[in-house]
Design a protein around this motif. Structure first.
Motif, PDB file in Angstrom:
ATOM      1  N   GLU A 174       0.723  -1.339   0.004  1.00 30.82           N
ATOM      2  CA  GLU A 174       0.020  -0.189   0.278  1.00 30.82           C
ATOM      3  C   GLU A 174       0.927   1.222   0.343  1.00 30.82           C
ATOM      4  N   LEU A 175       0.772   2.117  -0.946  1.00 30.71           N
ATOM      5  CA  LEU A 175       1.626   2.909  -1.421  1.00 30.71           C
ATOM      6  C   LEU A 175       0.698   4.113  -1.059  1.00 30.71           C
ATOM      7  N   VAL A 176       1.429   5.112   0.969  1.00 31.98           N
ATOM      8  CA  VAL A 176       0.931   6.467   1.456  1.00 31.98           C
ATOM      9  C   VAL A 176       1.919   7.683   1.025  1.00 31.98           C
ATOM     10  N   LEU A 177       0.986   8.754   0.030  1.00 27.39           N
ATOM     11  CA  LEU A 177       1.470   9.619   0.077  1.00 27.39           C
ATOM     12  C   LEU A 177       1.590  11.054   1.766  1.00 27.39           C
ATOM     13  N   ALA A 178       2.173  10.834   1.956  1.00 24.79           N
ATOM     14  CA  ALA A 178       2.402  11.775   3.090  1.00 24.79           C
ATOM     15  C   ALA A 178       4.273  11.711   3.893  1.00 24.79           C
ATOM     16  N   ASP A 179       3.499  12.570   5.002  1.00 21.82           N
ATOM     17  CA  ASP A 179       4.658  13.427   5.371  1.00 21.82           C
ATOM     18  C   ASP A 179       5.162  12.858   6.591  1.00 21.82           C
ATOM     19  N   ALA A 180       6.285  11.408   6.934  1.00 23.18           N
ATOM     20  CA  ALA A 180       6.876  10.239   7.909  1.00 23.18           C
ATOM     21  C   ALA A 180       6.630  11.086   9.220  1.00 23.18           C
ATOM     22  N   LEU A 181       7.093  12.188   9.394  1.00 26.88           N
ATOM     23  CA  LEU A 181       7.598  12.969  10.212  1.00 26.88           C
ATOM     24  C   LEU A 181       6.075  13.629  11.106  1.00 26.88           C
ATOM     25  N   ALA A 182       4.902  13.264  10.458  1.00 31.63           N
ATOM     26  CA  ALA A 182       4.335  14.301  10.784  1.00 31.63           C
ATOM     27  C   ALA A 182       3.181  13.587  11.461  1.00 31.63           C
ATOM     28  N   PRO A 183       2.826  13.929  13.153  1.00 32.85           N
ATOM     29  CA  PRO A 183       2.281  13.543  14.232  1.00 32.85           C
ATOM     30  C   PRO A 183       1.342  12.674  13.224  1.00 32.85           C
ATOM     31  N   GLN A 184       0.041  13.689  12.600  1.00 36.54           N
ATOM     32  CA  GLN A 184      -1.789  12.962  12.163  1.00 36.54           C
ATOM     33  C   GLN A 184      -0.906  12.174  11.186  1.00 36.54           C
ATOM     34  N   VAL A 185       0.079  11.475  10.689  1.00 31.27           N
ATOM     35  CA  VAL A 185       0.537  10.964   9.922  1.00 31.27           C
ATOM     36  C   VAL A 185       1.297   9.312  10.895  1.00 31.27           C
ATOM     37  N   GLN A 186       1.739   9.809  11.997  1.00 29.84           N
ATOM     38  CA  GLN A 186       1.795   8.130  12.632  1.00 29.84           C
ATOM     39  C   GLN A 186       1.155   7.887  13.013  1.00 29.84           C
ATOM     40  N   ALA A 187      -0.578   8.913  13.458  1.00 30.34           N
ATOM     41  CA  ALA A 187      -1.472   7.927  14.042  1.00 30.34           C
ATOM     42  C   ALA A 187      -1.843   7.400  13.006  1.00 30.34           C
ATOM     43  N   GLN A 188      -2.449   7.863  11.681  1.00 38.22           N
ATOM     44  CA  GLN A 188      -3.234   7.263  10.365  1.00 38.22           C
ATOM     45  C   GLN A 188      -1.967   5.437  10.399  1.00 38.22           C
ATOM     46  N   LEU A 189      -0.387   5.619  10.092  1.00 37.95           N
ATOM     47  CA  LEU A 189       0.141   4.410  10.491  1.00 37.95           C
ATOM     48  C   LEU A 189      -0.464   3.977  11.786  1.00 37.95           C
ATOM     49  N   CYS A 190      -0.703   4.112  12.632  1.00 38.69           N
ATOM     50  CA  CYS A 190      -0.681   3.644  13.980  1.00 38.69           C
ATOM     51  C   CYS A 190      -1.760   2.424  13.800  1.00 38.69           C
ATOM     52  N   SER A 191      -2.958   2.914  13.049  1.00 40.67           N
ATOM     53  CA  SER A 191      -4.426   2.206  12.964  1.00 40.67           C
ATOM     54  C   SER A 191      -3.887   1.636  11.719  1.00 40.67           C
ATOM     55  N   LYS A 192      -2.979   0.751  10.887  1.00 42.85           N
ATOM     56  CA  LYS A 192      -2.700   0.027   9.930  1.00 42.85           C
ATOM     57  C   LYS A 192      -2.234  -0.563  11.058  1.00 42.85           C
ATOM     58  N   GLY A 193      -1.253  -0.399  11.426  1.00 43.46           N
ATOM     59  CA  GLY A 193      -0.619  -1.586  12.147  1.00 43.46           C
ATOM     60  C   GLY A 193      -0.550  -2.045  13.446  1.00 43.46           C
ATOM     61  N   PRO A 194      -0.100  -2.677  14.394  1.00 43.24           N
ATOM     62  CA  PRO A 194       1.364  -2.364  14.473  1.00 43.24           C
ATOM     63  C   PRO A 194       1.452  -3.414  13.859  1.00 43.24           C
ATOM     64  N   PHE A 195       3.029  -2.783  13.704  1.00 44.60           N
ATOM     65  CA  PHE A 195       4.442  -3.266  12.487  1.00 44.60           C
ATOM     66  C   PHE A 195       5.247  -4.363  13.067  1.00 44.60           C
ATOM     67  N   ASN A 196       5.164  -5.522  12.049  1.00 42.49           N
ATOM     68  CA  ASN A 196       6.316  -6.031  12.668  1.00 42.49           C
ATOM     69  C   ASN A 196       7.891  -6.132  12.754  1.00 42.49           C
ATOM     70  N   ILE A 197       8.219  -5.329  11.203  1.00 39.59           N
ATOM     71  CA  ILE A 197       8.773  -4.739  10.710  1.00 39.59           C
ATOM     72  C   ILE A 197       8.785  -3.562  10.382  1.00 39.59           C
ATOM     73  N   ILE A 198       9.967  -2.409  11.343  1.00 40.42           N
ATOM     74  CA  ILE A 198       9.930  -1.349  10.125  1.00 40.42           C
ATOM     75  C   ILE A 198      11.362  -0.868   9.675  1.00 40.42           C
TER      76      ILE A 198
END
Ligand code: SAM
Length: 321
Positions: A174-198
């Motif tokens: 899944e390709l996500v166009l976003a600033d990885a540093l932005a807190p709201q993006v991190q929150a969005q990623l949390c909803s897709k996670g948790p991730f086994n590997i980063i």
């Protein structure tokens, strides 16, 4: 290579091109010449040498002349061919994206080696700063049942990643166009996670280093993909802080980052109080060749590249956790 009726064979253009590249002190003159000639004539490297006496027609010579001109101006061969062999992938690239580097193959190899050794079958994988999608696609192919999320702030880069996903028929990225540093993006990623590997190969070159880069880098590759702040470690440090603040770092089983020279030690110092995996002991420095089963658990460790320079920062949780 003049525009006359004179006959130019593969041997002639190989010598002529390699000599011109040598004269300009390009780092790999013969290889570049072979790649460009192979591209124009649709020949493999071996075929070039079995067809040395083949004459070129004017259309081939003219196409080669143009490519040589662009290469002499510093344009990377990968952009000229729109192609880069990386790990076991044949990737589409152009000047909208960083040309994937061999160092990043090591990041992938180490990540795969740890997973293989632990017999892990990751379900969710996060690749931050994906660029051409090289890491995300390689991991998606290695783990076809995993869901891979690949983030980049550049729409241009993501377009290339999309082309490469299609080229390799991977459906689990899944390709996500976003600033990885932005807190709201991190929150969005949390909803897709948790991730086994980063994993991440973020921009980590300093402004001063960028200014000193070869013209083929400075004039052709996107600065956004390279420069990580006035001090190159600033972007990776911000990324670590964002991952730590969102809780994504804490939940990962394996974290692997490619960084600049001495950055693992700098980040260990700068972020000692921030990072969620413990710095219970001084950062451990491991040579790359060290077997992955000797990698420590539940702590951060820096891995040296094949030139013995500390380039990767890893953390892996023990199975018990
Ligand atoms: C060093 S390149 C790595 C590309 C690819 N992973 C590789 O190894 O070849 C860094 C990438 O990070 C992206 N990038 C820069 N800042 C970013 C940010 N704040 N959030 C997400 N991506 C970012 C750039 O667009 C670029 O594609």
């Amino acid at each position: 290579m003049s525009q006359t009726t004179e006959i130019w064979t593969v041997r002639d253009v190989l010598n002529w091109t390699a000599q011109r590249f040598s004269a300009l002190e390009l780092p790999t003159p013969l290889l570049d010449a072979q790649l460009l000639i192979g591209f124009v004539l649709s020949l493999s490297k071996v075929q070039i040498y079995t067809q040395l006496d083949r004459p070129l027609i004017e259309a081939e010579r003219s196409q080669l002349r143009e490519l040589v001109r662009r290469r002499l101006s510093g344009e990377p061969v990968a952009y000229l061919l729109n192609q880069k062999d990386w790990h076991d992938l044949d990737l589409f690239v152009d000047n909208r994206v960083l040309v994937p580097r061999p160092e990043t193959e090591t990041l992938l190899d180490l990540t795969l080696a740890v997973c293989r050794h632990e017999n892990w079958q990751p379900q969710k994988i996060l690749d931050l700063c994906t660029g051409s999608g090289c890491l995300a696609i390689a991991l998606a192919k290695a783990y076809p049942d995993a869901q891979v999320v690949a983030v980049d702030v550049s729409a241009d880069a993501l377009e290339i990643a999309r082309i490469n996903c299609e080229r390799h028929s991977v459906k689990n990225v899944e390709l996500v166009l976003a600033d990885a540093l932005a807190p709201q993006v991190q929150a969005q990623l949390c909803s897709k996670g948790p991730f086994n590997i980063i994993v991440s190969n973020p921009p980590y070159v300093s402004e001063a280093e960028w200014m000193a880069c070869d013209v083929s880098v400075r004039s052709f590759e996107p600065k956004l993909a390279l420069v990580g702040g006035e001090q190159g470690w600033m972007m990776p440090a911000a990324l670590f802080q964002a991952l730590s603040a969102s809780g994504l770092m804490e939940k990962a089983e394996l974290l692997g980052f490619e960084l600049g020279l001495a950055h693992p030690e700098i980040l260990a110092r700068e972020l000692a109080n921030t990072l969620t995996l413990p710095f219970t002991q001084p950062l451990q420095l491991l040579a790359c060749q060290r077997p992955v089963w000797e990698f420590p658990r539940d702590t951060w460790f820096a891995v040296k590249d094949y030139t013995q320079r500390s380039r990767y920062l890893f953390a892996a949780r023990s199975k018990a956790q």
